[in-house]
Design an enzyme around this catalytic site. Structure first.
Site, PDB file in Angstrom:
ATOM      1  N   TYR A   1      32.660 -30.823  63.698  1.00  0.00           N
ATOM      2  CA  TYR A   1      34.109 -30.564  63.695  1.00  0.00           C
ATOM      3  C   TYR A   1      34.332 -29.055  63.790  1.00  0.00           C
ATOM      4  O   TYR A   1      33.672 -28.295  63.084  1.00  0.00           O
ATOM      5  CB  TYR A   1      34.756 -31.080  62.403  1.00  0.00           C
ATOM      6  CG  TYR A   1      35.768 -32.160  62.664  1.00  0.00           C
ATOM      7  CD1 TYR A   1      36.853 -31.917  63.511  1.00  0.00           C
ATOM      8  CD2 TYR A   1      35.647 -33.419  62.094  1.00  0.00           C
ATOM      9  CE1 TYR A   1      37.775 -32.907  63.779  1.00  0.00           C
ATOM     10  CE2 TYR A   1      36.573 -34.412  62.362  1.00  0.00           C
ATOM     11  CZ  TYR A   1      37.635 -34.155  63.204  1.00  0.00           C
ATOM     12  OH  TYR A   1      38.549 -35.115  63.472  1.00  0.00           O
TER      13      TYR A   1
ATOM     14  N   GLU B   1      37.804 -27.394  64.391  1.00  0.00           N
ATOM     15  CA  GLU B   1      39.215 -27.044  64.649  1.00  0.00           C
ATOM     16  C   GLU B   1      39.392 -25.529  64.560  1.00  0.00           C
ATOM     17  O   GLU B   1      38.862 -24.885  63.659  1.00  0.00           O
ATOM     18  CB  GLU B   1      40.118 -27.741  63.634  1.00  0.00           C
ATOM     19  CG  GLU B   1      40.298 -29.211  63.940  1.00  0.00           C
ATOM     20  CD  GLU B   1      41.137 -29.939  62.913  1.00  0.00           C
ATOM     21  OE1 GLU B   1      41.720 -29.286  62.028  1.00  0.00           O
ATOM     22  OE2 GLU B   1      41.210 -31.179  63.008  1.00  0.00           O
TER      23      GLU B   1
ATOM     24  N   ASP C   1      48.335 -26.143  88.978  1.00  0.00           N
ATOM     25  CA  ASP C   1      47.327 -27.110  88.536  1.00  0.00           C
ATOM     26  C   ASP C   1      46.326 -27.230  89.683  1.00  0.00           C
ATOM     27  O   ASP C   1      46.588 -27.871  90.692  1.00  0.00           O
ATOM     28  CB  ASP C   1      48.022 -28.447  88.248  1.00  0.00           C
ATOM     29  CG  ASP C   1      47.058 -29.527  87.782  1.00  0.00           C
ATOM     30  OD1 ASP C   1      45.836 -29.384  88.020  1.00  0.00           O
ATOM     31  OD2 ASP C   1      47.529 -30.516  87.201  1.00  0.00           O
TER      32      ASP C   1
ATOM     33  N   THR D   1      41.246 -29.593  85.771  1.00  0.00           N
ATOM     34  CA  THR D   1      40.207 -30.434  85.191  1.00  0.00           C
ATOM     35  C   THR D   1      38.888 -29.751  85.529  1.00  0.00           C
ATOM     36  O   THR D   1      38.842 -28.816  86.336  1.00  0.00           O
ATOM     37  CB  THR D   1      40.214 -31.857  85.780  1.00  0.00           C
ATOM     38  OG1 THR D   1      40.175 -31.761  87.196  1.00  0.00           O
ATOM     39  CG2 THR D   1      41.426 -32.646  85.336  1.00  0.00           C
TER      40      THR D   1
ATOM     41  N   LYS E   1      36.187 -32.531  88.922  1.00  0.00           N
ATOM     42  CA  LYS E   1      36.398 -32.929  90.326  1.00  0.00           C
ATOM     43  C   LYS E   1      35.477 -32.070  91.198  1.00  0.00           C
ATOM     44  O   LYS E   1      34.266 -32.159  91.070  1.00  0.00           O
ATOM     45  CB  LYS E   1      37.878 -32.816  90.675  1.00  0.00           C
ATOM     46  CG  LYS E   1      38.768 -33.732  89.809  1.00  0.00           C
ATOM     47  CD  LYS E   1      40.203 -33.726  90.242  1.00  0.00           C
ATOM     48  CE  LYS E   1      41.043 -34.750  89.494  1.00  0.00           C
ATOM     49  NZ  LYS E   1      41.633 -34.269  88.256  1.00  0.00           N
TER      50      LYS E   1
ATOM     51  N   ARG F   1      33.928 -34.453  82.256  1.00  0.00           N
ATOM     52  CA  ARG F   1      35.355 -34.756  82.233  1.00  0.00           C
ATOM     53  C   ARG F   1      36.020 -33.846  81.206  1.00  0.00           C
ATOM     54  O   ARG F   1      35.587 -33.790  80.051  1.00  0.00           O
ATOM     55  CB  ARG F   1      35.608 -36.217  81.848  1.00  0.00           C
ATOM     56  CG  ARG F   1      34.848 -37.228  82.671  1.00  0.00           C
ATOM     57  CD  ARG F   1      35.437 -38.609  82.521  1.00  0.00           C
ATOM     58  NE  ARG F   1      36.700 -38.689  83.223  1.00  0.00           N
ATOM     59  CZ  ARG F   1      36.818 -38.784  84.539  1.00  0.00           C
ATOM     60  NH1 ARG F   1      35.753 -38.829  85.302  1.00  0.00           N
ATOM     61  NH2 ARG F   1      37.994 -38.821  85.111  1.00  0.00           N
TER      62      ARG F   1
HETATM   63  N1  DSN Z   1      44.020 -38.965  88.585  1.00  0.00           N
HETATM   64  C1  DSN Z   1      43.526 -37.754  89.198  1.00  0.00           C
HETATM   65  C2  DSN Z   1      43.275 -37.950  90.659  1.00  0.00           C
HETATM   66  O1  DSN Z   1      42.640 -38.941  90.999  1.00  0.00           O
HETATM   67  O2  DSN Z   1      43.655 -37.136  91.471  1.00  0.00           O
HETATM   68  C3  DSN Z   1      44.430 -36.604  88.907  1.00  0.00           C
HETATM   69  O3  DSN Z   1      45.757 -36.887  89.219  1.00  0.00           O
END
Ligand code: DSN
Length: 426
Positions: A47, A49, A193, A219, A222, A228
């Site tokens: 933990y 925080e 984003d 994120t 990708k 993730r």
């Molecule tokens: N759900 C993700 C995508 O597949 O693009 C982000 O929006």
């Protein structure tokens, strides 16, 4: 404790599914063994925080080192002055920015979801649309590119507090400078984003939004090929424009508002095992081989777009600048929905997702489009000839929707082909 064979048998099934199929979901990738090793490490037990050097628990001296390493590496990767690596996901990163910049009911402006926008940029069923006043801009019907004139008109008329760029199904580069200009004109925060193209941005194949935006979220899983998770970055820290003060009466820096918005605002304890895995992936992205990988992702995407065009498909916007190819099926197969096409391709072990196309005549549950992406298949080692072969497989399946034998024959070819592209060292 007895080994949980029930769940590990399921995990093995998923491993085999990933190994034998062609993975074309634009938002997915395959992480390295060392990224998985960090995620499955003892750090999950801790933990922590708070932030490095200022935690609410004892025994954080070791996770402080890994979280600080993740921060330092991601700052170097994107040329950022400030980073928060704790968001559990892109949605949490965006929620934290909203919490820091908006009050319930405040206006913000983002790309229409059915024109390629993200769920968290104002969908009426998402917190962003439920809690705040979401305004939208579109792409133009003639070339399916962002309608910057419309964006400026809405911004000047409605004066949103935040303007967002970034998308989940937009294959083109953005004019960040133009959006920043109108944001400055109306005193709005400009947030990008970059979840989808982050890896290409890290490899300097696309414009770095940190040069233009006040705040950038992403994120990490990708094109960036990490675990993730989410991150929040700023090219340059700045005093919050609303004059929110510290107890000592000083105007709080935006970094302080964003840190507070992530923890304790949106989240509790950070996932230190995932943060360590983020650090590993940022290290991998700093290696020169990552640029070569991203160049191949783009070459493969451009090859895929051209191969679809050559076969008579309508590729939205006529091609791609990044890793995404969005196909409108109506031109070649007017009766075929994205939903049916996704299922047919699934039967041939080709994984993709149905997607709305701009000005779609069908609902989000049916759709007229398919979204493809090349990050995962490129990690497997695909070069242009394999991409052309995959488009051939896809076309054969979609041209023979009732022919189970033909689809089974394609599946056999897919499985045989992918067995030549190993993955995972375990
Ligand atoms: N759900 C993700 C995508 O597949 O693009 C982000 O929006």
């Amino acid at each position: 404790m007895k080994r949980d064979t029930q769940i590990f048998d399921i995990i093995e099934l998923e491993k085999q599914r990933q190994l034998k199929g062609v993975e074309l979901i634009a938002s997915e990738n395959f992480v390295s063994d060392q990224v998985m090793e960090a995620m499955g490490s003892v750090l999950t037990n801790k933990y922590a925080e708070g932030y490095p050097g200022r935690r609410y628990y004892g025994g954080c001296e070791v996770v402080d080192l890994s979280e600080q390493l993740a921060i330092d590496r991601v700052k170097k990767l994107f040329n950022a002055e400030w980073a928060n690596v704790q968001p559990h996901s892109g949605a949490q990163a965006n929620a934290a920015v909203f919490l820091a910049c908006l009050k319930a009911g405040d206006k913000f402006l983002g790309l229409n979801l059915s024109h390629g926008g993200h769920l968290t940029h104002g969908s009426p069923v998402n917190f962003s649309g439920l809690m705040y006043h979401a305004l939208e801009y579109n792409v133009k019907e003639e070339d399916q590119r962002v309608d910057y004139d419309q964006l400026e008109t809405v911004a000047r008329k409605e004066r949103p507090k935040v303007i967002i760029a970034g998308a989940s199904a937009y294959p083109r580069e953005w004019d960040y400078a133009r959006i920043r200009k109108v944001a400055d004109e109306i005193g709005a925060i400009f947030m990008v984003d970059m979840a989808h193209p982050a890896g290409m941005i890290a490899a300097e194949l696309l414009e770095n939004p940190l040069k233009y935006a006040h705040i950038v979220t992403s994120t990490t899983h990708k094109t960036l090929r990490g675990p993730r998770g989410g991150i929040i970055l700023m090219g340059k820290d700045f005093e919050n424009p609303w004059g929110i003060k510290t107890p000592k009466g000083e105007v709080r820096m935006m970094s302080s508002l964003l840190d507070s918005a992530v923890f304790p605002g949106m989240q509790g304890g950070p996932l230190e095992h995932v943060i360590a895995a983020k650090a590993v992936s940022f290290g991998e992205a700093l290696d020169p081989s990552f640029k070569i990988y991203q160049q191949q992702v783009r070459k493969n995407a451009q090859t895929m777009a051209q191969s679809f065009i050559d076969k008579g498909y309508n590729v939205i916007s006529g091609g791609t600048d990044n890793h995404i190819i969005l196909v409108d099926l109506r031109t070649k197969f007017p009766q075929l929905t994205g939903k049916v096409a996704e299922n047919l391709l699934g039967e041939a072990d080709i994984t993709t997702n149905k997607n709305m196309v701009p000005f779609d005549s069908r609902s989000p549950f049916q759709t007229s489009g398919l979204r493809f992406g090349t990050p995962a298949i490129t990690t497997r080692g695909a070069k242009e000839p394999l991409i052309q072969e995959i488009v051939e497989f896809i076309d054969t399946v979609l041209s023979n929707p009732e022919d189970a034998k033909t689809i089974a024959a394609v599946r056999e070819k897919v499985n045989a082909t992918m067995s030549q592209f190993p993955l995972f060292g375990w």
